[in-house]
Design a protein around this motif. Structure first.
Motif, short mmCIF file in Angstrom:
data_model
loop_
_atom_site.label_atom_id
_atom_site.label_comp_id
_atom_site.label_asym_id
_atom_site.label_seq_id
_atom_site.Cartn_x
_atom_site.Cartn_y
_atom_site.Cartn_z
N ALA A 99 0.84 -1.20 0.00
CA ALA A 99 0.00 0.00 0.00
C ALA A 99 0.87 1.25 0.00
O ALA A 99 0.59 2.21 -0.73
CB ALA A 99 -0.94 -0.01 1.20
N LEU A 100 1.94 1.23 0.79
CA LEU A 100 2.84 2.38 0.84
C LEU A 100 3.59 2.54 -0.48
O LEU A 100 3.79 3.65 -0.96
CB LEU A 100 3.82 2.24 2.00
CG LEU A 100 3.21 2.21 3.40
CD1 LEU A 100 4.30 2.04 4.45
CD2 LEU A 100 2.39 3.43 3.67
N LEU A 101 4.00 1.43 -1.05
CA LEU A 101 4.69 1.47 -2.34
C LEU A 101 3.79 2.08 -3.42
O LEU A 101 4.24 2.90 -4.21
CB LEU A 101 5.14 0.06 -2.75
CG LEU A 101 5.98 -0.05 -4.02
CD1 LEU A 101 7.22 0.80 -3.94
CD2 LEU A 101 6.35 -1.49 -4.27
N ALA A 114 -7.48 18.40 -1.48
CA ALA A 114 -8.72 17.68 -1.22
C ALA A 114 -8.76 17.31 0.26
O ALA A 114 -7.73 17.18 0.90
CB ALA A 114 -8.79 16.41 -2.08
N SER A 115 -9.95 17.12 0.78
CA SER A 115 -10.12 16.84 2.20
C SER A 115 -9.74 15.41 2.54
O SER A 115 -10.26 14.46 1.96
CB SER A 115 -11.57 17.09 2.60
OG SER A 115 -11.79 16.64 3.90
N VAL A 116 -8.84 15.25 3.52
CA VAL A 116 -8.41 13.92 3.92
C VAL A 116 -9.54 13.16 4.62
O VAL A 116 -9.58 11.94 4.60
CB VAL A 116 -7.15 13.98 4.81
CG1 VAL A 116 -7.47 14.52 6.19
CG2 VAL A 116 -6.49 12.63 4.92
N GLU A 117 -10.48 13.89 5.23
CA GLU A 117 -11.60 13.22 5.90
C GLU A 117 -12.44 12.41 4.92
O GLU A 117 -13.11 11.47 5.31
CB GLU A 117 -12.49 14.25 6.62
CG GLU A 117 -11.85 14.87 7.83
CD GLU A 117 -10.90 16.01 7.48
OE1 GLU A 117 -11.05 16.62 6.42
OE2 GLU A 117 -9.99 16.27 8.29
N SER A 118 -12.39 12.77 3.65
CA SER A 118 -13.18 12.05 2.66
C SER A 118 -12.50 10.78 2.18
O SER A 118 -13.04 10.05 1.36
CB SER A 118 -13.46 12.96 1.46
OG SER A 118 -12.24 13.26 0.79
N ILE A 119 -11.31 10.48 2.69
CA ILE A 119 -10.57 9.31 2.26
C ILE A 119 -10.75 8.20 3.29
O ILE A 119 -10.20 8.27 4.38
CB ILE A 119 -9.06 9.61 2.12
CG1 ILE A 119 -8.84 10.84 1.25
CG2 ILE A 119 -8.33 8.40 1.55
CD1 ILE A 119 -7.41 11.34 1.26
N PRO A 120 -11.52 7.15 2.98
CA PRO A 120 -11.62 6.04 3.93
C PRO A 120 -10.26 5.39 4.11
O PRO A 120 -9.47 5.31 3.18
CB PRO A 120 -12.59 5.07 3.23
CG PRO A 120 -13.22 5.84 2.13
CD PRO A 120 -12.29 6.96 1.78
N LEU A 121 -9.97 4.95 5.34
CA LEU A 121 -8.66 4.36 5.62
C LEU A 121 -8.32 3.24 4.66
O LEU A 121 -7.21 3.11 4.20
CB LEU A 121 -8.60 3.85 7.06
CG LEU A 121 -8.41 4.92 8.12
CD1 LEU A 121 -8.35 4.27 9.50
CD2 LEU A 121 -7.16 5.73 7.88
N LYS A 122 -9.30 2.42 4.33
CA LYS A 122 -9.02 1.29 3.45
C LYS A 122 -8.65 1.75 2.04
O LYS A 122 -8.07 0.99 1.28
CB LYS A 122 -10.21 0.33 3.41
CG LYS A 122 -11.46 0.92 2.79
CD LYS A 122 -12.58 -0.10 2.84
CE LYS A 122 -13.77 0.19 2.09
NZ LYS A 122 -14.61 1.17 1.99
N ASP A 123 -8.97 2.99 1.70
CA ASP A 123 -8.68 3.51 0.36
C ASP A 123 -7.48 4.44 0.32
O ASP A 123 -7.22 5.07 -0.70
CB ASP A 123 -9.90 4.26 -0.19
CG ASP A 123 -11.07 3.33 -0.43
OD1 ASP A 123 -10.84 2.13 -0.63
OD2 ASP A 123 -12.22 3.81 -0.41
#
Length: 169
Positions: free
Chosen positions: A90-92, A124-133
């Motif tokens: 995921a990090l890569l 863009a807002s980080v709150e709109s990014i689900p952790l899994k995504d």
């Protein structure tokens, strides 16, 4: 896991936030532009340090006594030890996706040393990014404190996500 590795990650993240907070406070007064630039570069130093410390945490959790500057380097080290650290993929992916927050962080850090590197725009807002995504989300960041705040929040969320996965190791 050695607590000192985790503590160092937390320390670097905290110092990054202190620099970001100070940079934002400079905007409310008539500070010299170089003061803001000093805070920006210090933020980058500590944020990248926090990311590299997170990589060290991941390797340490896999019983690998090594460090790495990138997820790719960490994966190579893990492979040499005959181990797989799933979260590294995921990090890569974030490192390789030019418009990701992690790529923006690393590019901006490189830009401190290579003046020809250019920033990207539109936050863009980080709150709109689900952790899994987190690994698939891409955004563009400008060179203003608000964009760096989003990079910081994304890094903080990634650290929390990786740590939640490490419990399963």
């Amino acid at each position: 896991m050695r607590q000192s590795v985790r503590a160092r990650t937390n320390q670097k993240l905290y110092m990054a936030r202190l620099n970001l907070d100070h940079w934002e406070s400079l905007l409310t007064r008539n500070a010299l532009p170089v003061e803001g630039e000093a805070c920006r570069e210090s933020f980058l130093f500590h944020a990248v340090g926090g990311y590299r410390s997170l990589l060290a945490e991941m390797l340490d959790a896999a019983d690998i006594d090594a460090s790495a500057d990138t997820a790719d380097q960490a994966a190579i080290v893990a492979e040499k030890y005959g181990k797989t650290v799933a979260e590294l993929s995921a990090l890569l992916q974030l490192e390789e996706t030019q418009e990701s927050w992690l790529s923006a962080l690393l590019m901006k850090w490189d830009g401190c040393w290579l003046p020809s590197a250019t920033g990207v725009v539109e936050a863009a807002s980080v709150e709109s990014i689900p952790l899994k995504d987190l690994s698939s989300h891409t955004v563009k960041f400008s060179d203003v404190p608000e964009s760096y705040r989003m990079i910081y929040e994304s890094l903080k969320a990634m650290i929390a996500w990786v740590r939640s996965q490490m419990v399963e190791w």
